[in-house]
Write a protein that holds these residues in place. Structure first.
Motif, PDB file in Angstrom:
ATOM      1  N   PHE A   1      -5.814  -4.987  -3.343  1.00  0.00           N
ATOM      2  CA  PHE A   1      -4.811  -4.501  -2.396  1.00  0.00           C
ATOM      3  C   PHE A   1      -4.062  -5.654  -1.729  1.00  0.00           C
ATOM      4  CE2 PHE A   1      -7.130  -0.509  -2.728  1.00  0.00           C
ATOM      5  CZ  PHE A   1      -6.062   0.363  -2.851  1.00  0.00           C
TER       6      PHE A   1
ATOM      7  N   GLU B   1      -1.373  -6.605  -4.118  1.00  0.00           N
ATOM      8  CA  GLU B   1      -0.320  -5.588  -4.118  1.00  0.00           C
ATOM      9  C   GLU B   1       0.544  -5.697  -2.869  1.00  0.00           C
ATOM     10  OE1 GLU B   1      -2.562  -2.055  -4.736  1.00  0.00           O
ATOM     11  OE2 GLU B   1      -2.573  -2.309  -6.900  1.00  0.00           O
ATOM     12  N   ILE B   2      -0.018  -6.090  -1.759  1.00  0.00           N
ATOM     13  CA  ILE B   2       0.783  -6.274  -0.542  1.00  0.00           C
ATOM     14  C   ILE B   2       1.710  -7.476  -0.705  1.00  0.00           C
ATOM     15  CG2 ILE B   2       0.621  -6.958   1.881  1.00  0.00           C
ATOM     16  CD1 ILE B   2      -1.724  -5.029   2.106  1.00  0.00           C
TER      17      ILE B   2
ATOM     18  N   LEU C   1       4.575  -6.315  -2.370  1.00  0.00           N
ATOM     19  CA  LEU C   1       5.376  -5.419  -1.546  1.00  0.00           C
ATOM     20  C   LEU C   1       6.254  -6.163  -0.546  1.00  0.00           C
ATOM     21  CD1 LEU C   1       5.675  -2.349  -1.116  1.00  0.00           C
ATOM     22  CD2 LEU C   1       3.938  -2.511   0.629  1.00  0.00           C
TER      23      LEU C   1
ATOM     24  N   LEU D   1       4.407   2.551  -3.214  1.00  0.00           N
ATOM     25  CA  LEU D   1       3.483   2.932  -2.142  1.00  0.00           C
ATOM     26  C   LEU D   1       2.630   4.136  -2.521  1.00  0.00           C
ATOM     27  CD1 LEU D   1       5.622   2.367   1.061  1.00  0.00           C
ATOM     28  CD2 LEU D   1       3.635   1.072   0.289  1.00  0.00           C
TER      29      LEU D   1
ATOM     30  N   LEU E   1      -0.156   2.914  -4.646  1.00  0.00           N
ATOM     31  CA  LEU E   1      -1.155   2.271  -3.787  1.00  0.00           C
ATOM     32  C   LEU E   1      -2.013   3.305  -3.068  1.00  0.00           C
ATOM     33  CD1 LEU E   1       0.612  -0.704  -2.003  1.00  0.00           C
ATOM     34  CD2 LEU E   1      -1.280  -0.795  -3.570  1.00  0.00           C
TER      35      LEU E   1
ATOM     36  N   LEU F   1      -6.046   4.046  -3.367  1.00  0.00           N
ATOM     37  CA  LEU F   1      -6.929   4.044  -2.206  1.00  0.00           C
ATOM     38  C   LEU F   1      -7.678   5.365  -2.077  1.00  0.00           C
ATOM     39  CD1 LEU F   1      -7.869   2.540   0.337  1.00  0.00           C
ATOM     40  CD2 LEU F   1      -5.956   3.586   1.533  1.00  0.00           C
TER      41      LEU F   1
END
Length: 117
Positions: free
Chosen positions: A67, A70-71, A74, A97, A100, A104
């Motif tokens: 994550f 991935e941020i 982003l 998003l 993502l 999650l």
């Protein structure tokens, strides 16, 4: 083409010479039981130096890394707002998003985020 080939061969030759010299000139270590022990102080260890590692902690660390990457993917999206169409920007950001959030949700439902169990 000949220049590129000669530069590649020269680079390979220099790297090989440096590696051979490093292996010849490097300090050779003598294997000793006390030196190979985890404490290196001359005393025999009381117990095992290999403690069990929590697999739950490792799984949460890997999920955090995924994550986190991935941020970082982003973050640059905000800087391209003036250069793009607002409709394509919203579609791309919403799709990213939602992927993502689905990931999650999947991890949550699989129980990977439950630290206590």
């Amino acid at each position: 083409m000949l220049i590129l080939l000669s530069i590649s061969i020269l680079t390979l030759l220099i790297a090989s010479v440096v590696m051979i010299l490093a292996s010849i000139l490097s300090k050779k270590t003598i294997l000793d039981r006390e030196k190979n022990s985890p404490y290196e102080c001359g005393f025999d260890p009381k117990g095992s130096a290999r403690l069990p590692f929590s697999l739950r902690f490792f799984l949460i660390a890997v999920i955090f890394l995924i994550f986190d990457v991935e941020i970082t993917l982003l973050l640059p999206i905000a800087s391209i707002i003036p250069m793009t169409n607002i409709f394509s920007y919203l579609i791309t950001t919403s799709l990213f998003l939602s992927i993502l959030l689905l990931g999650l949700y999947y991890e949550w439902k699989q129980g990977a985020l439950d630290w206590s169990s």
